[in-house]
Design a protein around this motif. Structure first.
Motif, PDB file in Angstrom:
ATOM      1  N   ALA A  30       0.834  -1.170  -0.073  1.00 17.77           N
ATOM      2  CA  ALA A  30      -0.131   0.027   0.197  1.00 17.77           C
ATOM      3  C   ALA A  30       0.930   1.450  -0.027  1.00 17.77           C
ATOM      4  O   ALA A  30       0.415   2.276  -0.597  1.00 17.77           O
ATOM      5  CB  ALA A  30      -0.859  -0.053   1.205  1.00 17.77           C
ATOM      6  N   PHE A  31       2.064   1.317   0.757  1.00 14.83           N
ATOM      7  CA  PHE A  31       2.793   2.525   0.868  1.00 14.83           C
ATOM      8  C   PHE A  31       3.803   2.297  -0.069  1.00 14.83           C
ATOM      9  O   PHE A  31       4.814   3.433  -0.075  1.00 14.83           O
ATOM     10  CB  PHE A  31       3.364   2.511   2.343  1.00 14.83           C
ATOM     11  CG  PHE A  31       2.030   3.210   3.113  1.00 14.83           C
ATOM     12  CD1 PHE A  31       1.765   4.514   3.215  1.00 14.83           C
ATOM     13  CD2 PHE A  31       1.582   2.199   4.246  1.00 14.83           C
ATOM     14  CE1 PHE A  31       0.487   4.828   4.028  1.00 14.83           C
ATOM     15  CE2 PHE A  31       0.385   2.543   4.925  1.00 14.83           C
ATOM     16  CZ  PHE A  31      -0.056   3.836   4.867  1.00 14.83           C
ATOM     17  N   SER A  34       1.692   0.350  -4.583  1.00 11.23           N
ATOM     18  CA  SER A  34       0.596   1.040  -4.842  1.00 11.23           C
ATOM     19  C   SER A  34       0.534   2.439  -5.072  1.00 11.23           C
ATOM     20  O   SER A  34      -0.210   2.894  -6.033  1.00 11.23           O
ATOM     21  CB  SER A  34      -0.389   0.753  -3.807  1.00 11.23           C
ATOM     22  OG  SER A  34      -1.455   1.111  -3.779  1.00 11.23           O
ATOM     23  N   GLN A 180      -2.637   9.307  -2.951  1.00  8.61           N
ATOM     24  CA  GLN A 180      -2.660   8.041  -2.733  1.00  8.61           C
ATOM     25  C   GLN A 180      -2.073   7.663  -1.269  1.00  8.61           C
ATOM     26  O   GLN A 180      -2.709   6.823  -0.533  1.00  8.61           O
ATOM     27  CB  GLN A 180      -1.858   7.306  -3.582  1.00  8.61           C
ATOM     28  CG  GLN A 180      -2.063   5.703  -3.617  1.00  8.61           C
ATOM     29  CD  GLN A 180      -3.380   5.396  -4.274  1.00  8.61           C
ATOM     30  OE1 GLN A 180      -3.975   6.025  -4.760  1.00  8.61           O
ATOM     31  NE2 GLN A 180      -3.624   3.923  -4.257  1.00  8.61           N
ATOM     32  N   ASN A 183      -4.785   8.805   1.245  1.00 10.25           N
ATOM     33  CA  ASN A 183      -6.077   7.701   1.228  1.00 10.25           C
ATOM     34  C   ASN A 183      -5.792   6.503   2.077  1.00 10.25           C
ATOM     35  O   ASN A 183      -6.410   5.910   2.746  1.00 10.25           O
ATOM     36  CB  ASN A 183      -6.721   7.397  -0.115  1.00 10.25           C
ATOM     37  CG  ASN A 183      -7.177   8.688  -0.893  1.00 10.25           C
ATOM     38  OD1 ASN A 183      -7.694   9.645  -0.124  1.00 10.25           O
ATOM     39  ND2 ASN A 183      -6.924   8.683  -1.994  1.00 10.25           N
ATOM     40  N   HIS A 184      -4.373   5.864   1.890  1.00  7.80           N
ATOM     41  CA  HIS A 184      -3.913   4.840   2.444  1.00  7.80           C
ATOM     42  C   HIS A 184      -3.823   5.036   4.066  1.00  7.80           C
ATOM     43  O   HIS A 184      -3.971   3.980   4.943  1.00  7.80           O
ATOM     44  CB  HIS A 184      -2.424   4.364   2.099  1.00  7.80           C
ATOM     45  CG  HIS A 184      -2.754   3.619   0.598  1.00  7.80           C
ATOM     46  ND1 HIS A 184      -3.935   3.126   0.249  1.00  7.80           N
ATOM     47  CD2 HIS A 184      -1.937   3.542  -0.494  1.00  7.80           C
ATOM     48  CE1 HIS A 184      -3.700   2.660  -0.956  1.00  7.80           C
ATOM     49  NE2 HIS A 184      -2.454   3.120  -1.514  1.00  7.80           N
ATOM     50  N   LEU A 188      -5.720   1.776   5.825  1.00 11.37           N
ATOM     51  CA  LEU A 188      -4.939   0.925   6.602  1.00 11.37           C
ATOM     52  C   LEU A 188      -5.254   1.033   8.031  1.00 11.37           C
ATOM     53  O   LEU A 188      -5.153  -0.140   8.843  1.00 11.37           O
ATOM     54  CB  LEU A 188      -3.431   0.948   6.180  1.00 11.37           C
ATOM     55  CG  LEU A 188      -2.889   0.320   5.118  1.00 11.37           C
ATOM     56  CD1 LEU A 188      -2.823  -1.224   5.462  1.00 11.37           C
ATOM     57  CD2 LEU A 188      -3.503   0.492   3.907  1.00 11.37           C
ATOM     58  N   THR A 235       3.863   5.697   6.583  1.00 14.51           N
ATOM     59  CA  THR A 235       3.527   7.036   5.943  1.00 14.51           C
ATOM     60  C   THR A 235       4.821   7.759   5.638  1.00 14.51           C
ATOM     61  O   THR A 235       4.923   8.422   4.785  1.00 14.51           O
ATOM     62  CB  THR A 235       2.520   7.802   6.713  1.00 14.51           C
ATOM     63  OG1 THR A 235       1.302   7.239   6.759  1.00 14.51           O
ATOM     64  CG2 THR A 235       2.054   9.068   5.952  1.00 14.51           C
TER      65      THR A 235
END
Length: 373
Positions: A30-31, A34, A180, A183-184, A188, A235
């Protein structure tokens, strides 16, 4: 002992997360990949759209129009004849086919109004929607420039000077990469805390906690700080090494201030995750609840579309969502370089909403614990 219990329980949560390999892979994906794929794989602007041109005029004006189409918006135009248009469109070789009719330049200079035909493959929605306007603008600009050289046009007394701030080249990559990550943070944090609660229920470790000298507040606070810390570190890593490092996206403001706002936001979203986890009895049920929660939070927060374009009722309702204030805070810091004197109203709003969500989630968590007991 209460602080000590919260710290030890939080460490237990992180160890449990580390043993869940699929969840670790989800966080890494995701980080990192993605963010890169979402920002570069599906550009919002036109990019290398295939175009063909039928030049039946063979004039200086038609050649000028042909030369106006070039990368990165379009591929170099393919010159085809009229008979090949239908077959090329049927095979999907070109998104646009521009047909310049015979005597186009002569009719234009004679004061007539000749027409150019543009064929668009509308099955390619992304390119067709934005590319149609690009083609019209290019043709209009070239025709106007050519006609201006051949007439005594009077210059307008007013000219418009456009200055694009914060993103001077209008690069969609800059917007997509940062959004992005934003949003994650929400997605998450909700998934990790809810999954942690359900994982304990499925493994039977909730019963072990119930016989220990810990309170529901300590159990919930441990899940909030531990899962929030994991998302916060991910993040920071994504912004520093993926967005700035690999994708060369400039960050205007303080990453530390953004992380402070993200920590406040995580206080609210992790509480939401626990609240949803108390209702779900399995991971599939939790997944459905997350979808119902995440979709409106993401679509109506102002990150995908401006809030001003939404109905007034929706704008007012979404003021109760932490994502609305977090998106505004994050965009102000990361895009426009805002400092604390600018974003403090959003920060306070997030903390207030987080306190309400934490209180509601704690009450529901206590009821769930009592039911299990």
């Amino acid at each position: 002992m209460r602080v000590s219990n919260i710290a030890r329980l939080g460490i237990k949560e992180m160890r449990s997360l580390w043993r869940d390999r699929m969840m670790v892979v989800l966080i890494l994906w995701a980080f990192t990949a993605s963010v890169y794929v979402a920002a570069t794989g599906i550009p919002e602007t036109l990019n290398k759209a295939p175009i063909a041109i039928v030049d039946e005029d063979q004039s200086p004006l038609s050649q000028r129009i042909v030369n106006a189409f070039y990368p990165p918006y379009f591929t170099p135009p393919a010159m085809i004849d009229q008979q090949a248009v239908d077959a090329a469109m049927d095979q999907g070789r070109y998104t646009f086919v521009l047909d310049i009719p015979p005597n186009f330049q002569r009719d234009l200079l004679a004061g007539r109004h000749p027409e150019i035909q543009l064929n668009v493959d509308a099955t390619r929605m992304g390119q067709a929607f934005s590319g149609n306007a690009y083609v019209q603008q290019i043709v209009t600009s070239e025709v106007a420039g050519f006609a201006g050289h051949n007439s005594r046009a009077t210059a307008l007394p007013v000219s418009l000077a456009v200055r694009a701030r914060f993103n001077p080249n209008l690069t969609a990559l800059w917007f997509g990469a940062v959004m992005q990550v934003i949003n994650h943070v929400t997605i998450l944090s909700i998934i990790l805390t809810g999954a942690a609660l359900i994982r304990e229920r499925e493994h039977g470790t909730v019963e072990h906690l119930l016989v220990m000298p810990v309170t529901p507040f300590e159990i919930m606070a441990a899940k909030v700080w531990s899962m929030g810390l994991v998302v916060l570190v991910a993040t920071w890593f994504s912004l520093t090494f993926v967005v700035q490092g690999a994708m060369h996206v400039p960050i205007e403001g303080s990453i530390g201030l953004f992380l402070l706002g993200a920590a406040a936001h995580l206080f609210a979203t992790t509480s939401m995750g626990i609240f949803l986890g108390t209702f779900a009895r399995s991971m599939p049920q939790f997944g459905l609840l997350v979808i119902l929660t995440i979709v409106p939070l993401e679509l109506l927060s102002g990150g995908s579309t401006p809030r001003e374009s939404m109905p007034k009722l929706v704008q007012d309702i979404m003021l109760a969502a932490p994502t609305t204030h977090f998106v505004k805070l994050a965009q102000g810091i990361l895009y426009r370089g805002a400092d604390l004197t600018v974003v403090w109203p959003q920060l306070l709003a997030i903390l207030a909403i987080g306190a309400v969500f934490f209180t509601i989630a704690l009450a529901q968590f206590r009821r769930a614990i009592n039911t299990m007991a």
